[in-house]
Write a protein that holds these residues in place. Structure first.
Motif, PDB file in Angstrom:
ATOM      1  N   ILE A 185      16.014  -8.531   2.196  1.00 52.67           N
ATOM      2  CA  ILE A 185      15.312  -7.592   0.978  1.00 52.67           C
ATOM      3  C   ILE A 185      16.159  -6.636   1.078  1.00 52.67           C
ATOM      4  N   PRO A 186      16.473  -5.684   0.022  1.00 48.54           N
ATOM      5  CA  PRO A 186      17.142  -4.850  -0.104  1.00 48.54           C
ATOM      6  C   PRO A 186      17.071  -3.658   1.032  1.00 48.54           C
ATOM      7  N   THR A 187      18.482  -3.231   1.411  1.00 51.85           N
ATOM      8  CA  THR A 187      18.638  -2.795   2.566  1.00 51.85           C
ATOM      9  C   THR A 187      17.984  -1.078   2.398  1.00 51.85           C
ATOM     10  N   GLU A 188      18.343  -0.729   1.210  1.00 56.40           N
ATOM     11  CA  GLU A 188      17.207   0.918   1.006  1.00 56.40           C
ATOM     12  C   GLU A 188      16.314   0.286   1.628  1.00 56.40           C
ATOM     13  N   ILE A 189      15.364  -0.798   1.942  1.00 55.20           N
ATOM     14  CA  ILE A 189      14.083  -0.769   2.043  1.00 55.20           C
ATOM     15  C   ILE A 189      13.965  -1.116   4.358  1.00 55.20           C
ATOM     16  N   THR A 190      15.136  -1.712   4.374  1.00 54.17           N
ATOM     17  CA  THR A 190      14.746  -2.475   6.079  1.00 54.17           C
ATOM     18  C   THR A 190      15.126  -0.734   6.604  1.00 54.17           C
ATOM     19  N   ASP A 191      16.577  -0.269   5.817  1.00 56.62           N
ATOM     20  CA  ASP A 191      17.342   0.784   6.462  1.00 56.62           C
ATOM     21  C   ASP A 191      16.453   1.398   6.781  1.00 56.62           C
ATOM     22  N   LYS A 192      15.465   2.193   6.018  1.00 61.69           N
ATOM     23  CA  LYS A 192      14.050   3.314   5.910  1.00 61.69           C
ATOM     24  C   LYS A 192      13.317   2.820   6.914  1.00 61.69           C
ATOM     25  N   ALA A 193      13.553   1.776   6.861  1.00 60.95           N
ATOM     26  CA  ALA A 193      11.993   1.695   7.931  1.00 60.95           C
ATOM     27  C   ALA A 193      12.903   1.869   9.527  1.00 60.95           C
ATOM     28  N   VAL A 194      13.650   0.918   9.671  1.00 62.73           N
ATOM     29  CA  VAL A 194      14.377   1.190  10.786  1.00 62.73           C
ATOM     30  C   VAL A 194      14.722   2.652  11.301  1.00 62.73           C
ATOM     31  N   VAL A 195      15.229   3.694  10.490  1.00 62.27           N
ATOM     32  CA  VAL A 195      14.866   5.007  10.629  1.00 62.27           C
ATOM     33  C   VAL A 195      13.467   5.982  11.456  1.00 62.27           C
ATOM     34  N   GLU A 196      12.263   5.091  10.846  1.00 60.38           N
ATOM     35  CA  GLU A 196      11.538   5.754  10.858  1.00 60.38           C
ATOM     36  C   GLU A 196      10.648   4.543  12.818  1.00 60.38           C
ATOM     37  N   TYR A 197      10.827   3.976  12.691  1.00 59.57           N
ATOM     38  CA  TYR A 197      10.024   2.758  13.219  1.00 59.57           C
ATOM     39  C   TYR A 197      11.274   2.099  14.448  1.00 59.57           C
ATOM     40  N   TYR A 228       7.396  -5.422  10.295  1.00 60.22           N
ATOM     41  CA  TYR A 228       6.251  -4.662   9.197  1.00 60.22           C
ATOM     42  C   TYR A 228       6.003  -3.790   8.084  1.00 60.22           C
ATOM     43  N   HIS A 229       7.187  -2.905   8.348  1.00 55.88           N
ATOM     44  CA  HIS A 229       7.053  -1.934   6.983  1.00 55.88           C
ATOM     45  C   HIS A 229       8.234  -2.397   6.172  1.00 55.88           C
ATOM     46  N   SER A 230       9.078  -3.089   6.360  1.00 52.94           N
ATOM     47  CA  SER A 230       9.732  -3.388   5.352  1.00 52.94           C
ATOM     48  C   SER A 230       9.405  -4.664   4.340  1.00 52.94           C
ATOM     49  N   ILE A 231       8.639  -5.511   4.718  1.00 53.73           N
ATOM     50  CA  ILE A 231       7.902  -6.350   4.601  1.00 53.73           C
ATOM     51  C   ILE A 231       6.929  -6.171   3.640  1.00 53.73           C
ATOM     52  N   LEU A 232       5.823  -5.522   3.822  1.00 53.10           N
ATOM     53  CA  LEU A 232       4.784  -4.926   2.975  1.00 53.10           C
ATOM     54  C   LEU A 232       5.698  -4.276   1.965  1.00 53.10           C
ATOM     55  N   GLU A 233       6.335  -2.920   2.518  1.00 50.00           N
ATOM     56  CA  GLU A 233       7.114  -2.625   0.904  1.00 50.00           C
ATOM     57  C   GLU A 233       7.506  -3.514   0.067  1.00 50.00           C
ATOM     58  N   PHE A 234       8.332  -4.475   0.637  1.00 53.97           N
ATOM     59  CA  PHE A 234       8.913  -5.077  -0.217  1.00 53.97           C
ATOM     60  C   PHE A 234       8.068  -6.068  -1.180  1.00 53.97           C
ATOM     61  N   ASN A 235       7.021  -6.456  -0.317  1.00 53.89           N
ATOM     62  CA  ASN A 235       6.089  -7.432  -0.924  1.00 53.89           C
ATOM     63  C   ASN A 235       5.374  -6.505  -2.123  1.00 53.89           C
ATOM     64  N   LYS A 236       5.213  -4.912  -1.967  1.00 50.20           N
ATOM     65  CA  LYS A 236       4.642  -4.291  -2.751  1.00 50.20           C
ATOM     66  C   LYS A 236       5.181  -4.348  -3.912  1.00 50.20           C
ATOM     67  N   GLY A 237       6.311  -3.908  -4.183  1.00 54.85           N
ATOM     68  CA  GLY A 237       7.104  -3.696  -4.523  1.00 54.85           C
ATOM     69  C   GLY A 237       7.272  -4.431  -6.316  1.00 54.85           C
ATOM     70  N   ILE A 238       7.283  -6.006  -4.945  1.00 53.77           N
ATOM     71  CA  ILE A 238       7.282  -7.203  -6.147  1.00 53.77           C
ATOM     72  C   ILE A 238       6.130  -7.097  -7.071  1.00 53.77           C
TER      73      ILE A 238
END
Lengths: 312, 312
Positions: B29-41, B49-59
């Motif tokens: 998953i692109p690091t811009e998505i996972t990095d953002k999730a890790v900063v927040e959670y 959970y947030h990484s997977i869901l945001e990636f899937n929504k984008g797809i």
């Protein structure tokens, strides 16, 4: 320590070959548990979670001294979505703390990296960020072999790396199991060919007590087939469903044991956890479960003794 | 409306036979998505959970105009426990809102009331208290047939009652699929016998457009077998994995279609959702997924046209 060694040590400790199936059918859970959950959480999935978990904790407390393992049936959790899965996770954690091994009856199957994801999640440790891990998972998992070795190898490797076990579906306890499993190819039935594969897959994970971490699911309702399969898979532990509610008796399961008195773990679900609904047991679900598990343990031990297959 | 009718209408609407596999491997998953999730959670399962869901929504946003269906692979969610299952549920809801059908690739299998629990949870509606129901589930589910009819009937009944579908594993795309599936019994291979059963199971849920809600999984990597199976299961829709990353081409999948230009839905997972990692596509994962799905859709449509199997 190898899963088969861990299982046999637990069997010795409890002097019991019984596995208690944790299939929490919501409409059979005592109403004092579900009513309390609904009062506190409304008619929500959160109330389902609390109902299942409290019921399971009660069963685990009641049977922990008389059984080496519990077998949650994943379908009964998963059907309630992530709340159900949380109930499963917390049940597994509670059972392990109570000194029970956990066999997750999820019949998972897939290939390659997907099979690896199942193996990681249920038996190993799915890595997520750096060293972060998820570890409260099961000791063993049931798997379905339709996909061949590609679908089994990732599980076997995970068993080796994490001291976990699998039970591969070979001959199941249901009436239509013959449709595929009993077909003959080159004079050999499919379930016998599967048994040969199970024996082969298990070779690299044999424990010090002589049994492999790769076991087999062999239904109690087919004792003749069990005897043949015992011959083919000498080192495999059998997980035997179909006892009690599905018609299997202590005599029926004898063939699943080796002469050393080991080699089989016999499961009963409804017959133990919902024993309180039957006249011959206590009205208290915990007391009834205890009565039923002790009775089953004693019946199997007696049948083994009578057949000169004595473990202790 | 019957699942096969719903699927075919969607195929017409999108003029596409492509199914996009949602296999959210966290490390791709692109690091811009996972990095953002890790900063927040933090490095938690909630961040997963947030990484997977945001990636899937984008797809889903990127491919919704070019594919009738998505196929989340349950293992990649389930491995993260209840947080992963929550990501799955919210992905399914988002995909359905975006006008996509959802095929849950979970390869479930069990018997009787346990199979019913899987069917209720994934396709139907598990009752919990009174009229309370859980309904945000999938349109279709993959199932494994090792247990025979007892393991399939509850799913078929649920398909009928809820206008849902199943795809039964018949011939899978992996190298070792031959170990069981290609064994011959009475001169007929196991996968052919399974195909006959699938055809029979599907009879009672045929839609107005002539196809059944009981489909089959037939790997793209075995086109000769697919042609034989097409003959045996004339009314079954094929879910065809193995395109792209596993080596299947547009020509390979032709045999899975009937002459009417229908009958197969072709899946690609990595080849679309992680196309951004390949040189020939955009660096932007959404743009790359769109490019890859359009290319695949066009290639399959062209191959069908060239073979005179034209849907539109």
């Amino acid at each position: 320590m190898n899963f088969a060694d861990r299982l046999m040590d637990k069997i010795d400790e409890k002097q019991s070959h019984v596995c208690v199936g944790l299939d929490p059918r919501l409409n059979q859970i005592p109403t004092e548990i579900t009513d309390k959950a609904v009062v506190e959480y409304g008619t929500t999935l959160e109330a389902v979670y609390h109902s299942i978990l409290e019921f399971n904790k009660g069963i685990i407390d009641a049977i922990a001294d008389y059984a080496p393992a519990v077998k949650p049936q994943m379908a009964f959790y998963e059907q309630y979505g992530h709340w159900g899965v949380k109930a499963f996770e917390d049940t597994v954690a509670y059972a392990k703390k109570a000194g029970l091994l956990v066999i997750n009856d999820a019949k998972r199957n897939d290939i390659g990296s997907t099979a690896q994801a199942y193996a990681d999640g249920h038996l190993g440790s799915p890595k997520f960020w750096g060293e972060q891990k998820l570890e409260s998972n099961s000791d063993s998992l049931t798997v379905t072999p339709y996909l061949g070795s590609d679908g089994i190898n990732p599980f076997v490797e995970t068993c080796r790396d994490y001291d976990k076990g699998i039970f591969v579906l070979v001959k199941t306890s249901n009436p239509s199991s013959h449709e595929l499993q009993d077909l003959e190819s080159g004079g050999v039935k499919i379930y016998e060919q599967m048994a040969q594969l199970v024996s082969k897959w298990g070779e690299e994970v044999v424990g010090t007590r002589g049994y492999s971490a790769v076991g087999a699911v062999v239904g109690a309702t087919y004792p003749e087939e069990a005897a043949k399969l015992r011959d083919i898979m000498k080192k495999s532990y059998f997980l035997v469903p179909g006892y009690g509610a599905q018609g299997g008796t202590a005599e029926d399961v004898l063939a699943s044991f080796n002469d050393d008195g080991y080699g089989a773990i016999i499961n009963s679900s409804r017959g133990i956890i919902f024993a309180y609904q039957k006249e011959e047991y206590s009205n208290d679900y915990q007391e009834a479960a205890k009565e039923a598990v002790v009775e089953m343990k004693d019946n199997i031990n007696k049948a083994l003794t009578d057949a000169d297959k004595i473990s202790w």
